[in-house]
Design an enzyme around this catalytic site. Structure first.
Site, PDB file in Angstrom:
ATOM      1  N   HIS A   1       0.875  -1.202   0.000  1.00 46.39           N
ATOM      2  CA  HIS A   1       0.000   0.000   0.000  1.00 46.39           C
ATOM      3  C   HIS A   1       0.897   1.232   0.000  1.00 46.39           C
ATOM      4  O   HIS A   1       1.501   1.574   1.013  1.00 46.39           O
ATOM      5  CB  HIS A   1      -0.905   0.007   1.232  1.00 46.39           C
ATOM      6  CG  HIS A   1      -1.860   1.158   1.247  1.00 46.39           C
ATOM      7  ND1 HIS A   1      -3.208   1.004   1.443  1.00 46.39           N
ATOM      8  CD2 HIS A   1      -1.675   2.504   1.097  1.00 46.39           C
ATOM      9  CE1 HIS A   1      -3.804   2.186   1.404  1.00 46.39           C
ATOM     10  NE2 HIS A   1      -2.893   3.118   1.202  1.00 46.39           N
TER      11      HIS A   1
ATOM     12  N   HIS B   1       1.603   5.363  -1.767  1.00 46.10           N
ATOM     13  CA  HIS B   1       1.230   6.522  -2.598  1.00 46.10           C
ATOM     14  C   HIS B   1       2.493   7.101  -3.222  1.00 46.10           C
ATOM     15  O   HIS B   1       3.435   7.459  -2.501  1.00 46.10           O
ATOM     16  CB  HIS B   1       0.551   7.601  -1.745  1.00 46.10           C
ATOM     17  CG  HIS B   1      -0.723   7.136  -1.126  1.00 46.10           C
ATOM     18  ND1 HIS B   1      -1.956   7.308  -1.718  1.00 46.10           N
ATOM     19  CD2 HIS B   1      -0.959   6.455   0.026  1.00 46.10           C
ATOM     20  CE1 HIS B   1      -2.889   6.770  -0.950  1.00 46.10           C
ATOM     21  NE2 HIS B   1      -2.313   6.240   0.117  1.00 46.10           N
TER      22      HIS B   1
ATOM     23  N   LYS C   1      -9.234  -0.333  -5.798  1.00 40.91           N
ATOM     24  CA  LYS C   1      -9.292   0.329  -4.496  1.00 40.91           C
ATOM     25  C   LYS C   1     -10.661   0.944  -4.252  1.00 40.91           C
ATOM     26  O   LYS C   1     -11.156   1.714  -5.072  1.00 40.91           O
ATOM     27  CB  LYS C   1      -8.219   1.419  -4.435  1.00 40.91           C
ATOM     28  CG  LYS C   1      -8.211   2.237  -3.152  1.00 40.91           C
ATOM     29  CD  LYS C   1      -7.743   1.433  -1.954  1.00 40.91           C
ATOM     30  CE  LYS C   1      -7.923   2.204  -0.659  1.00 40.91           C
ATOM     31  NZ  LYS C   1      -6.717   2.805  -0.155  1.00 40.91           N
TER      32      LYS C   1
ATOM     33  N   HIS D   1     -10.449   1.035   1.888  1.00 39.24           N
ATOM     34  CA  HIS D   1     -10.242   2.043   2.938  1.00 39.24           C
ATOM     35  C   HIS D   1     -11.444   1.916   3.859  1.00 39.24           C
ATOM     36  O   HIS D   1     -12.535   2.346   3.536  1.00 39.24           O
ATOM     37  CB  HIS D   1     -10.138   3.454   2.348  1.00 39.24           C
ATOM     38  CG  HIS D   1      -9.866   4.485   3.400  1.00 39.24           C
ATOM     39  ND1 HIS D   1      -8.656   5.146   3.513  1.00 39.24           N
ATOM     40  CD2 HIS D   1     -10.621   4.939   4.425  1.00 39.24           C
ATOM     41  CE1 HIS D   1      -8.693   5.963   4.550  1.00 39.24           C
ATOM     42  NE2 HIS D   1      -9.881   5.861   5.128  1.00 39.24           N
TER      43      HIS D   1
ATOM     44  N   HIS E   1      -4.557  -0.657   5.890  1.00 40.59           N
ATOM     45  CA  HIS E   1      -4.093   0.110   7.060  1.00 40.59           C
ATOM     46  C   HIS E   1      -5.034   0.011   8.255  1.00 40.59           C
ATOM     47  O   HIS E   1      -5.593   1.016   8.696  1.00 40.59           O
ATOM     48  CB  HIS E   1      -3.810   1.570   6.706  1.00 40.59           C
ATOM     49  CG  HIS E   1      -4.832   2.241   5.809  1.00 40.59           C
ATOM     50  ND1 HIS E   1      -6.184   2.230   6.063  1.00 40.59           N
ATOM     51  CD2 HIS E   1      -4.685   2.942   4.672  1.00 40.59           C
ATOM     52  CE1 HIS E   1      -6.811   2.901   5.121  1.00 40.59           C
ATOM     53  NE2 HIS E   1      -5.920   3.344   4.254  1.00 40.59           N
TER      54      HIS E   1
ATOM     55  N   ASP F   1       1.478   2.623   3.505  1.00 41.65           N
ATOM     56  CA  ASP F   1       0.656   3.828   3.302  1.00 41.65           C
ATOM     57  C   ASP F   1       1.538   5.073   3.341  1.00 41.65           C
ATOM     58  O   ASP F   1       1.094   6.138   3.771  1.00 41.65           O
ATOM     59  CB  ASP F   1      -0.473   3.925   4.336  1.00 41.65           C
ATOM     60  CG  ASP F   1      -1.573   4.877   3.889  1.00 41.65           C
ATOM     61  OD1 ASP F   1      -1.605   5.249   2.700  1.00 41.65           O
ATOM     62  OD2 ASP F   1      -2.401   5.243   4.734  1.00 41.65           O
TER      63      ASP F   1
HETATM   64  O1  DOR Z   1      -3.227   9.359   5.636  1.00 38.34           O
HETATM   65  C1  DOR Z   1      -3.621   9.067   4.527  1.00 38.34           C
HETATM   66  N1  DOR Z   1      -3.109   9.611   3.416  1.00 38.34           N
HETATM   67  N2  DOR Z   1      -4.613   8.177   4.419  1.00 38.34           N
HETATM   68  C2  DOR Z   1      -5.191   7.911   3.249  1.00 38.34           C
HETATM   69  O2  DOR Z   1      -6.090   7.114   3.230  1.00 38.34           O
HETATM   70  C3  DOR Z   1      -4.795   8.623   2.028  1.00 38.34           C
HETATM   71  C4  DOR Z   1      -3.433   9.114   2.121  1.00 38.34           C
HETATM   72  C5  DOR Z   1      -3.096  10.123   1.063  1.00 38.34           C
HETATM   73  O3  DOR Z   1      -3.384   9.890  -0.111  1.00 38.34           O
HETATM   74  O4  DOR Z   1      -2.505  11.153   1.410  1.00 38.34           O
HETATM   75 ZN    ZN Z   2      -3.295   5.115   1.514  1.00 35.96          ZN
END
Ligand code: DOR
Ligand code: ZN
Length: 346
Positions: free
Chosen positions: A14, A16, A100, A137, A175, A248
């Site tokens: 997971h 980004h 997702k 989520h 998460h 995450d």
């Molecule tokens: O803390 C987070 N940041 N939780 C999420 O679900 C998304 C993520 C983000 O894209 O910044």
């Molecule tokens: Zn995330």
């Protein structure tokens, strides 16, 4: 005596990576230690189709250093207009590893997410048929549900009814942050798993709020009270194959975090492996680190484990990770675990 630990190269289930300057800056941070990562699709606009996922994959590959074998595993952002045939096509070609589900409004860039589960049932039925995992989520967005209760309420009112309706759907609870999440993941059969972040193993809500608000510890789902952190540690270090690493790691430029309405997200890609070794050592469970970080994820996703390895060495001198990384758009602060890290990736 120097302690060394060699494990199968880990993956991040997971992650980004964003786009543009941030993508270019953060991708090498993950590629340095990880073999693969499930890349989240919550760009602006989101990655909703096979064509968009293929284009995003190209942009990620352009950001991977030439000496790295890092492989991004792509996901599609589920909307109420997602076409089941496009999902089936993206899965069949091997382009996409998961879909997702963001409840609309639950977190960063989730406005295009799902308001009504009934509207996405045809997509979920197709996914159940072809065995494509749904990454969830798991928080309700109902205004009258307290933010600290949103995960537990989601499990009871959305996730469990969905799984009863479609038991063959393969689901990853992303998460998880609560003992209710741990308990529910443990109660599921082979079609249910859960990812746990590095930071939720280290911080609780006091770290976020006591002695001043710490915007860099603000993420969603928000860190909970201590008993939940301990339940997560117990799950991660138990050896139970239903739990695996999803950092995450969620980069946001510092001005967007340090704001009166700061973004949710902890950026931990650079030092996650050293943090995890510390956590597993604190729990006298270093022998379980490989399962959590390198073996359980591929088993659930039905992929081979990485063929190469990663070695950690415990040294008296602490690791020197930078406090932040620089991008062309500004700095991104790295997760501070609050203690020195002695496990160096060598
Ligand atoms: O803390 C987070 N940041 N939780 C999420 O679900 C998304 C993520 C983000 O894209 O910044
Ligand atoms: Zn995330």
């Amino acid at each position: 005596m120097t302690q060394r630990l060699t494990i199968t190269r880990p993956d991040d289930w997971h992650l980004h990576l964003r786009d543009g300057a941030v993508l270019r800056a953060v991708t090498p941070e993950t590629a340095r230690h990880f073999g693969r990562a499930i890349v989240m699709p919550n760009l602006v606009p989101p990655v909703v189709s096979a064509v968009e996922a293929a284009a995003y994959r190209e942009r990620i590959m352009d950001a991977v250093p030439s000496d790295s074998d890092f492989t991004p595993l792509m996901t599609l952002y589920l909307t109420e207009t997602t076409d089941p045939a496009d999902v089936a096509y993206a899965a069949a070609t091997g382009l996409v590893s998961a879909v997702k589900l963001y409840p609309a409004g639950a977190t960063t860039n989730s406005q295009s997410g799902v308001r009504n589960i009934d509207a996405v049932m045809p997509v979920l039925e197709t996914m159940a048929e072809i065995g494509l995992p749904l990454c969830v989520h798991g928080e309700v967005t109902t205004p009258d549900v307290d933010i600290f209760d949103r995960e537990a309420v989601f499990i009871e009112t959305v996730l469990d009814p969905l799984r009863q309706r479609l038991p063959t759907l393969r689901v990853v609870m992303e998460h998880i942050t609560t003992e209710e999440g741990v308990k529910y993941a443990r109660s599921g059969g082979e079609n249910l798993a859960a990812t746990i972040t590095t930071h939720h193993l280290i911080i609780n809500r006091n770290n976020l709020l006591v002695g001043g608000i710490r915007p860099h510890y603000y993420c969603l789902p928000v860190a909970k009270r201590e008993k939940h952190r301990l339940a997560l540690r117990d799950a991660a270090t138990s050896g139970d194959s239903r739990f695996f690493l999803g950092t995450d790691s969620a980069p946001h430029l510092d001005p967007l975090k340090l704001s009166a309405c700061g973004c949710a997200g902890v950026f931990s890609a650079s030092n996650t492996v050293s943090c995890l070794a510390a956590v597993f050592e604190q729990e006298s469970a270093l022998d379980k680190l490989e399962g959590f970080a390198s073996l359980n994820g591929p088993a659930f996703y039905r992929l081979p484990t990485n063929a190469d390895s990663l070695t950690l060495e415990k040294r008296a001198t602490p690791c020197e990770y930078p406090a932040h990384i620089d991008t062309e758009d500004g700095p991104i602060t790295l997760f501070d675990p609050g203690f020195d890290l002695h496990w160096h990736v060598v």
